[in-house]
Design a protein around this motif. Structure first.
Motif, mmCIF file in Angstrom:
data_model
loop_
_atom_site.group_PDB
_atom_site.id
_atom_site.type_symbol
_atom_site.label_atom_id
_atom_site.label_comp_id
_atom_site.label_asym_id
_atom_site.label_seq_id
_atom_site.Cartn_x
_atom_site.Cartn_y
_atom_site.Cartn_z
ATOM 1 N N MET A 3 0.852 -1.187 0.000
ATOM 2 C CA MET A 3 0.000 0.000 0.000
ATOM 3 C C MET A 3 0.886 1.235 0.000
ATOM 4 S SD MET A 3 -2.661 -1.025 3.056
ATOM 5 C CE MET A 3 -1.423 -1.691 4.166
ATOM 6 N N THR A 4 0.389 2.281 -0.611
ATOM 7 C CA THR A 4 1.068 3.564 -0.507
ATOM 8 C C THR A 4 0.863 4.087 0.911
ATOM 9 O OG1 THR A 4 -0.867 4.855 -1.145
ATOM 10 C CG2 THR A 4 0.595 4.084 -2.939
ATOM 11 N N ARG A 5 1.572 5.126 1.245
ATOM 12 C CA ARG A 5 1.425 5.742 2.568
ATOM 13 C C ARG A 5 -0.024 6.164 2.792
ATOM 14 N NH1 ARG A 5 1.404 11.097 3.920
ATOM 15 N NH2 ARG A 5 1.847 11.565 6.098
ATOM 16 N N GLU A 6 -0.606 6.831 1.805
ATOM 17 C CA GLU A 6 -1.985 7.299 1.936
ATOM 18 C C GLU A 6 -2.964 6.134 2.078
ATOM 19 O OE1 GLU A 6 -5.162 10.312 -0.228
ATOM 20 O OE2 GLU A 6 -3.084 10.279 -0.891
ATOM 21 N N GLN A 7 -2.770 5.071 1.296
ATOM 22 C CA GLN A 7 -3.636 3.902 1.409
ATOM 23 C C GLN A 7 -3.496 3.240 2.778
ATOM 24 O OE1 GLN A 7 -1.999 1.845 -1.972
ATOM 25 N NE2 GLN A 7 -3.824 2.234 -3.228
ATOM 26 N N ASN A 11 -6.455 2.794 5.424
ATOM 27 C CA ASN A 11 -6.792 1.451 5.890
ATOM 28 C C ASN A 11 -6.728 1.370 7.420
ATOM 29 O OD1 ASN A 11 -7.481 -1.292 5.402
ATOM 30 N ND2 ASN A 11 -5.354 -1.853 5.763
ATOM 31 N N TYR A 12 -5.692 1.948 7.995
ATOM 32 C CA TYR A 12 -5.526 1.922 9.451
ATOM 33 C C TYR A 12 -6.694 2.634 10.140
ATOM 34 C CZ TYR A 12 -2.990 1.762 13.860
ATOM 35 O OH TYR A 12 -2.613 1.487 15.156
ATOM 36 N N VAL A 13 -7.004 3.831 9.689
ATOM 37 C CA VAL A 13 -8.057 4.629 10.322
ATOM 38 C C VAL A 13 -9.432 3.994 10.110
ATOM 39 C CG1 VAL A 13 -9.227 6.869 10.324
ATOM 40 C CG2 VAL A 13 -6.731 6.763 10.254
#
Length: 145
Positions: A3-7, A11-13
């Motif tokens: 995953m990219t940083r943004e993805q 996903n985490y949030v």
């Protein structure tokens, strides 16, 4: 799966339960004031917060604020500086409504810490960093092999 940083942040949030999301919102706001209108205070702090106001000012803040019940657990100042009260479920619901804004702020503007070291690593990572499903940064060269 990478995953990219943004993805990875998204996903985490998105996997945080309501209580954790509300706590993240409170934590972020204490760092940079990014969600001032969504900060709730414990009703036990009411007298302290309003000690510099006259009884008439407080009455007006309650009257113009809309819904206020001193038996609720929390209170906050709305966008107009008036008082509204809430219970924990209301606080969680507001945090859930702000999920996209939280993700956007974490991805593009936030530079503080969070309650979770894994999320901190994502926030502080370079924009072009890649992560695995365990939110560990991966080397692009290792992924190509």
């Amino acid at each position: 799966m990478t995953m990219t940083r943004e993805q990875a942040i998204r996903n985490y949030v998105e996997h945080l339960i309501g209580d954790d999301l509300a706590n993240l919102l409170r934590h972020m706001n204490s760092y940079d004031g990014c969600f001032d209108d969504s900060v709730y205070y414990d009703m036990e702090e009411f007298n302290e917060f309003l000690s510099n106001h006259t009884p008439m000012e407080i009455a007006q803040m309650i009257f113009y604020g809309g819904d206020f019940n001193p038996n609720d657990e929390y209170f906050h100042f709305n966008a107009y500086g008036n008082l509204e009260s809430a219970n924990w479920g209301d606080v969680v619901a507001e945090a859930e409504d702000l999920e996209e804004d939280i993700i956007n702020h974490l991805t593009h503007y936030y530079s503080g810490d969070t309650p979770w070291p894994d999320l901190d690593d994502l926030v502080y990572a370079d924009d072009d960093a890649l992560f695995n499903e365990d939110y560990e940064e991966v080397d692009e060269e290792e992924e190509d092999q």
